[in-house]
Design a protein around this motif. Structure first.
Motif, PDB file in Angstrom:
ATOM      1  N   ALA A  21      24.052 -13.885   4.623  1.00 59.88           N
ATOM      2  CA  ALA A  21      25.422 -13.683   4.139  1.00 59.88           C
ATOM      3  C   ALA A  21      26.306 -14.879   4.481  1.00 59.88           C
ATOM      4  N   THR A  22      26.094 -15.443   5.665  1.00 64.71           N
ATOM      5  CA  THR A  22      26.850 -16.633   6.055  1.00 64.71           C
ATOM      6  C   THR A  22      26.541 -17.792   5.115  1.00 64.71           C
ATOM      7  N   ALA A  23      25.273 -17.981   4.824  1.00 61.55           N
ATOM      8  CA  ALA A  23      24.878 -19.052   3.902  1.00 61.55           C
ATOM      9  C   ALA A  23      25.433 -18.786   2.500  1.00 61.55           C
ATOM     10  N   LEU A  24      25.417 -17.535   2.064  1.00 54.29           N
ATOM     11  CA  LEU A  24      25.948 -17.198   0.744  1.00 54.29           C
ATOM     12  C   LEU A  24      27.442 -17.456   0.652  1.00 54.29           C
ATOM     13  N   LEU A  25      28.155 -17.145   1.717  1.00 57.18           N
ATOM     14  CA  LEU A  25      29.598 -17.387   1.725  1.00 57.18           C
ATOM     15  C   LEU A  25      29.873 -18.886   1.572  1.00 57.18           C
ATOM     16  N   ALA A  26      29.175 -19.693   2.354  1.00 63.32           N
ATOM     17  CA  ALA A  26      29.373 -21.145   2.263  1.00 63.32           C
ATOM     18  C   ALA A  26      28.918 -21.672   0.903  1.00 63.32           C
ATOM     19  N   ALA A  27      27.780 -21.184   0.417  1.00 62.48           N
ATOM     20  CA  ALA A  27      27.273 -21.641  -0.881  1.00 62.48           C
ATOM     21  C   ALA A  27      28.234 -21.268  -2.005  1.00 62.48           C
ATOM     22  N   SER A  28      28.829 -20.086  -1.928  1.00 59.81           N
ATOM     23  CA  SER A  28      29.772 -19.693  -2.975  1.00 59.81           C
ATOM     24  C   SER A  28      30.983 -20.613  -2.990  1.00 59.81           C
ATOM     25  N   ALA A  29      31.405 -21.058  -1.816  1.00 59.70           N
ATOM     26  CA  ALA A  29      32.520 -22.008  -1.752  1.00 59.70           C
ATOM     27  C   ALA A  29      32.127 -23.347  -2.384  1.00 59.70           C
ATOM     28  N   PHE A  30      30.905 -23.810  -2.137  1.00 59.31           N
ATOM     29  CA  PHE A  30      30.438 -25.057  -2.752  1.00 59.31           C
ATOM     30  C   PHE A  30      30.348 -24.917  -4.272  1.00 59.31           C
ATOM     31  N   VAL A  31      29.812 -23.806  -4.754  1.00 63.40           N
ATOM     32  CA  VAL A  31      29.659 -23.590  -6.194  1.00 63.40           C
ATOM     33  C   VAL A  31      31.022 -23.554  -6.880  1.00 63.40           C
ATOM     34  N   ILE A  32      31.926 -22.788  -6.331  1.00 67.02           N
ATOM     35  CA  ILE A  32      33.238 -22.672  -6.971  1.00 67.02           C
ATOM     36  C   ILE A  32      33.973 -24.018  -6.916  1.00 67.02           C
ATOM     37  N   HIS A  33      33.741 -24.796  -5.859  1.00 67.10           N
ATOM     38  CA  HIS A  33      34.327 -26.135  -5.778  1.00 67.10           C
ATOM     39  C   HIS A  33      33.790 -27.019  -6.912  1.00 67.10           C
ATOM     40  N   ALA A  34      32.502 -26.931  -7.184  1.00 65.22           N
ATOM     41  CA  ALA A  34      31.910 -27.714  -8.275  1.00 65.22           C
ATOM     42  C   ALA A  34      32.500 -27.286  -9.619  1.00 65.22           C
ATOM     43  N   ILE A  35      32.714 -25.991  -9.796  1.00 64.94           N
ATOM     44  CA  ILE A  35      33.299 -25.499 -11.041  1.00 64.94           C
ATOM     45  C   ILE A  35      34.746 -25.963 -11.172  1.00 64.94           C
ATOM     46  N   VAL A  36      35.480 -25.997 -10.073  1.00 67.21           N
ATOM     47  CA  VAL A  36      36.864 -26.501 -10.086  1.00 67.21           C
ATOM     48  C   VAL A  36      36.883 -27.952 -10.543  1.00 67.21           C
TER      49      VAL A  36
END
Length: 134
Positions: A21-36
């Motif tokens: 879950a910790t990795a998913l939280l960080a990964a989701s932040a990276f993904v959404i940053h790429a989409i931004v």
């Protein structure tokens, strides 16, 4: 404290999913940053709408991961010294365990910070899309 084999498996699985879950939280932040970044480069109404719809889905993912971290952290904390710490100490891996927890804490703090910062951009983008529609 004596831990039964069944409880040991449950604790181990909880700890594993807590780390995931910790990795998913960080990964989701990276993904959404790429989409931004992609949305900013494209700078079209369609790209903005795609970003906003993706954000709405990703925020559910983020919340799920954050709640799993919080809720899964309760049993992890309760059994920490008798399960995780004792196991690491037996194998002389206490420094590695400490580094892991520092890295995980940084990922969670950074992930929450990144998502909170993003809320400002989302609000601005929603207003601009609505203004263009109406």
């Amino acid at each position: 404290m004596q831990i039964s084999p069944e409880l040991g498996v449950a604790i181990m699985m909880n700890n594993y999913f807590h780390d995931v879950a910790t990795a998913l939280l960080a990964a989701s932040a990276f993904v959404i940053h790429a989409i931004v970044r992609t949305q900013a480069v494209m700078a079209s109404r369609e790209a903005s709408l795609f970003f906003l719809r993706t954000y709405d889905q990703m925020v559910k993912f983020f919340r799920f991961a954050l709640w799993w971290i919080i809720i899964g952290g309760i049993p992890r904390t309760v059994f920490y010294t008798s399960f995780e710490w004792a196991n690491a100490a037996d194998k002389l891996q206490v420094p590695a365990l400490m580094v892991k927890h520092v890295v995980m804490a940084v990922l969670v703090i950074w992930g929450v910070y990144a998502w909170r910062r993003l809320k400002v951009k989302v609000a601005t983008l929603r207003q601009s899309v609505q203004a263009a529609q109406g």
